[in-house]
Design a protein around this motif. Structure first.
Motif, mmCIF file in Angstrom:
data_model
loop_
_atom_site.group_PDB
_atom_site.id
_atom_site.type_symbol
_atom_site.label_atom_id
_atom_site.label_comp_id
_atom_site.label_asym_id
_atom_site.label_seq_id
_atom_site.Cartn_x
_atom_site.Cartn_y
_atom_site.Cartn_z
ATOM 1 N N THR A 119 5.265 3.050 7.149
ATOM 2 C CA THR A 119 5.281 4.157 8.099
ATOM 3 C C THR A 119 6.618 4.383 8.777
ATOM 4 O OG1 THR A 119 4.299 2.628 9.695
ATOM 5 C CG2 THR A 119 2.819 4.171 8.588
ATOM 6 N N ASN A 120 7.573 3.494 8.655
ATOM 7 C CA ASN A 120 8.914 3.793 9.175
ATOM 8 C C ASN A 120 9.954 3.603 8.075
ATOM 9 O OD1 ASN A 120 8.414 1.038 9.194
ATOM 10 N ND2 ASN A 120 9.700 0.633 10.957
ATOM 11 N N ILE A 121 9.565 4.003 6.857
ATOM 12 C CA ILE A 121 10.457 3.943 5.701
ATOM 13 C C ILE A 121 10.557 5.336 5.079
ATOM 14 C CG2 ILE A 121 10.830 2.958 3.417
ATOM 15 C CD1 ILE A 121 9.387 0.476 4.281
ATOM 16 N N LEU A 122 11.780 5.809 4.944
ATOM 17 C CA LEU A 122 12.055 7.077 4.264
ATOM 18 C C LEU A 122 12.408 6.758 2.812
ATOM 19 C CD1 LEU A 122 12.331 10.148 4.997
ATOM 20 C CD2 LEU A 122 14.789 9.723 5.189
ATOM 21 N N VAL A 123 11.758 7.449 1.877
ATOM 22 C CA VAL A 123 11.911 7.121 0.452
ATOM 23 C C VAL A 123 12.242 8.385 -0.326
ATOM 24 C CG1 VAL A 123 10.805 6.068 -1.559
ATOM 25 C CG2 VAL A 123 10.155 5.321 0.731
ATOM 26 N N LYS A 124 13.186 8.280 -1.261
ATOM 27 C CA LYS A 124 13.439 9.384 -2.181
ATOM 28 C C LYS A 124 12.244 9.503 -3.136
ATOM 29 C CE LYS A 124 17.663 10.695 -1.014
ATOM 30 N NZ LYS A 124 18.844 10.381 -1.812
ATOM 31 N N LYS A 125 11.705 10.693 -3.238
ATOM 32 C CA LYS A 125 10.480 10.866 -4.020
ATOM 33 C C LYS A 125 10.670 10.544 -5.495
ATOM 34 C CE LYS A 125 6.577 13.729 -5.151
ATOM 35 N NZ LYS A 125 6.080 15.045 -5.499
ATOM 36 N N ASP A 126 11.876 10.717 -6.002
ATOM 37 C CA ASP A 126 12.074 10.532 -7.435
ATOM 38 C C ASP A 126 11.939 9.094 -7.898
ATOM 39 O OD1 ASP A 126 14.438 9.428 -6.515
ATOM 40 O OD2 ASP A 126 15.750 10.917 -7.420
ATOM 41 N N ILE A 127 11.860 8.149 -6.968
ATOM 42 C CA ILE A 127 11.654 6.759 -7.382
ATOM 43 C C ILE A 127 10.190 6.336 -7.267
ATOM 44 C CG2 ILE A 127 13.997 6.175 -6.645
ATOM 45 C CD1 ILE A 127 12.691 4.471 -4.400
ATOM 46 N N LEU A 128 9.336 7.221 -6.727
ATOM 47 C CA LEU A 128 7.941 6.860 -6.481
ATOM 48 C C LEU A 128 7.073 7.125 -7.715
ATOM 49 C CD1 LEU A 128 7.354 8.297 -2.899
ATOM 50 C CD2 LEU A 128 7.421 5.885 -3.527
ATOM 51 N N PRO A 129 6.402 6.098 -8.239
ATOM 52 C CA PRO A 129 5.409 6.360 -9.286
ATOM 53 C C PRO A 129 4.201 7.073 -8.700
ATOM 54 C CG PRO A 129 5.420 4.034 -8.687
ATOM 55 C CD PRO A 129 6.538 4.678 -7.932
ATOM 56 N N SER A 130 3.368 7.649 -9.555
ATOM 57 C CA SER A 130 2.272 8.502 -9.074
ATOM 58 C C SER A 130 1.233 7.730 -8.273
ATOM 59 C CB SER A 130 1.599 9.199 -10.258
ATOM 60 O OG SER A 130 1.119 8.240 -11.184
ATOM 61 N N ASN A 131 1.022 6.470 -8.583
ATOM 62 C CA ASN A 131 0.018 5.669 -7.863
ATOM 63 C C ASN A 131 0.656 4.395 -7.323
ATOM 64 O OD1 ASN A 131 -2.568 7.191 -8.216
ATOM 65 N ND2 ASN A 131 -2.029 6.929 -10.371
ATOM 66 N N VAL A 132 1.684 4.597 -6.495
ATOM 67 C CA VAL A 132 2.431 3.449 -5.991
ATOM 68 C C VAL A 132 1.592 2.571 -5.064
ATOM 69 C CG1 VAL A 132 3.402 4.775 -4.072
ATOM 70 C CG2 VAL A 132 4.602 2.740 -4.931
ATOM 71 N N PHE A 133 0.634 3.177 -4.338
ATOM 72 C CA PHE A 133 -0.208 2.388 -3.440
ATOM 73 C C PHE A 133 -1.428 1.865 -4.190
ATOM 74 C CE2 PHE A 133 2.145 4.852 -0.322
ATOM 75 C CZ PHE A 133 2.385 3.909 0.668
ATOM 76 N N PRO A 134 -1.770 0.601 -3.999
ATOM 77 C CA PRO A 134 -2.994 0.073 -4.618
ATOM 78 C C PRO A 134 -4.231 0.663 -3.961
ATOM 79 C CG PRO A 134 -2.055 -1.547 -3.122
ATOM 80 C CD PRO A 134 -1.076 -0.406 -3.184
ATOM 81 N N LYS A 135 -5.347 0.601 -4.667
ATOM 82 C CA LYS A 135 -6.588 1.181 -4.157
ATOM 83 C C LYS A 135 -7.312 0.194 -3.238
ATOM 84 C CE LYS A 135 -7.225 4.134 -8.210
ATOM 85 N NZ LYS A 135 -8.116 4.493 -9.346
ATOM 86 N N TRP A 136 -6.612 -0.194 -2.187
ATOM 87 C CA TRP A 136 -7.190 -1.126 -1.211
ATOM 88 C C TRP A 136 -7.478 -0.372 0.080
ATOM 89 C CZ3 TRP A 136 -2.480 -4.904 -1.743
ATOM 90 C CH2 TRP A 136 -2.461 -5.422 -3.042
ATOM 91 N N SER A 137 -8.494 -0.871 0.819
ATOM 92 C CA SER A 137 -8.751 -0.271 2.113
ATOM 93 C C SER A 137 -7.915 -0.885 3.222
ATOM 94 C CB SER A 137 -10.199 -0.381 2.506
ATOM 95 O OG SER A 137 -10.907 -1.244 1.799
ATOM 96 N N MET A 138 -7.229 -1.989 2.940
ATOM 97 C CA MET A 138 -6.338 -2.619 3.924
ATOM 98 C C MET A 138 -5.140 -3.217 3.181
ATOM 99 S SD MET A 138 -8.988 -4.571 6.488
ATOM 100 C CE MET A 138 -7.694 -5.077 7.596
ATOM 101 N N TYR A 139 -4.036 -3.394 3.910
ATOM 102 C CA TYR A 139 -2.838 -4.090 3.427
ATOM 103 C C TYR A 139 -2.116 -3.350 2.304
ATOM 104 C CZ TYR A 139 -5.678 -7.570 5.785
ATOM 105 O OH TYR A 139 -6.481 -8.215 6.689
ATOM 106 N N GLU A 140 -2.485 -2.107 2.063
ATOM 107 C CA GLU A 140 -1.773 -1.334 1.046
ATOM 108 C C GLU A 140 -0.326 -1.100 1.457
ATOM 109 O OE1 GLU A 140 -1.827 1.550 4.028
ATOM 110 O OE2 GLU A 140 -3.400 0.146 3.480
#
Length: 230
Positions: free
Chosen positions: A138-159
């Motif tokens: 939440t306090n990280i700015l990221v260039k979108k071109d490095i982000l894969p489509s599903n970078v976050f795991p499908k977890w309800s916590m600690y993602e």
């Protein structure tokens, strides 16, 4: 700078409105920032939200609550089309100079891919810590071109801690930069429960200690879980 602010939210309209107001105010301080907001509304209808920036609200009806926060964040990424991505949780706020800090840091280090910043902690409206260095998503700015489509795991916590571990796995070197100035206001309040322990905060000191303990645990735990699932 072009920035899409991504806000997954299951909170009521007044809470989300405060968050959006903070984004609008920060954007007004940096005229060169091209900012839009994407809200992923999880089981909420936001028909009364006011915003002077371009805003896109996408509703996710999930009566069985099977859609995780990680999936909501991935949905937001898929809908973003700006050069940079910034995650904000609906119950927190940006600092008023957040985009000024991002713009200045971008000017002096234009080759960056990930820009992390510090967090200011607040408890019942009072500042507890000016600038805490821990960064998750939440306090990280990221260039979108490095982000894969599903970078976050499908977890309800600690993602968010897994996201942090993914960033470090990229070995970006000097393209991963940090500014000690806070761009994010993490809001705690009396009666709230700690994410990991479930213990309720009754003083600012307890809030601060539990936040630090969670940060240390989540960093190690996120790295372990990231390695386990990749």
């Amino acid at each position: 700078m072009e920035i899409s602010v991504l806000i997954p939210s299951h909170h009521n309209s007044p809470i989300l409105q405060k968050c959006i107001n903070s984004v609008v105010e920060a954007a007004s301080k940096e005229p060169s920032a091209d900012v839009d907001i994407i809200v992923i509304a999880h089981n909420q209808k936001y028909d009364d939200i006011n915003c002077s920036l371009p805003i896109y609200i996408h509703h996710v009806d999930d009566p069985d609550k099977k859609v995780s926060i990680g999936e909501l964040r991935n949905m937001a990424i898929a809908k973003a089309d700006k050069e940079c991505i910034l995650f904000v949780d609906a119950d927190d706020l940006l600092t008023t100079d957040a985009f000024q800090i991002f713009q200045y840091t971008n000017t002096i280090t234009p080759s960056w891919k990930v820009m992390s910043s510090s967090t200011a902690l607040f408890y019942d409206g009072a500042r507890v810590v000016d600038a805490l260095m821990y960064s998750f998503c939440t306090n990280i700015l990221v260039k979108k071109d490095i982000l894969p489509s599903n970078v976050f795991p499908k977890w309800s916590m600690y993602e968010d801690s897994a996201f942090r571990s993914w960033i470090f796995s990229l070995n970006l070197g000097d393209q991963l930069i940090h500014t000690e100035k806070p761009t994010y206001r993490y809001l705690g309040h009396s009666g709230a429960q700690g994410i990991r322990t479930g213990a309720r905060f009754s003083t600012p000191q307890e809030f601060y200690e539990q936040y630090l303990a969670y940060c240390r645990w989540a960093i190690d735990g996120g790295l372990y879980l990231y390695n386990l699932t990749n």
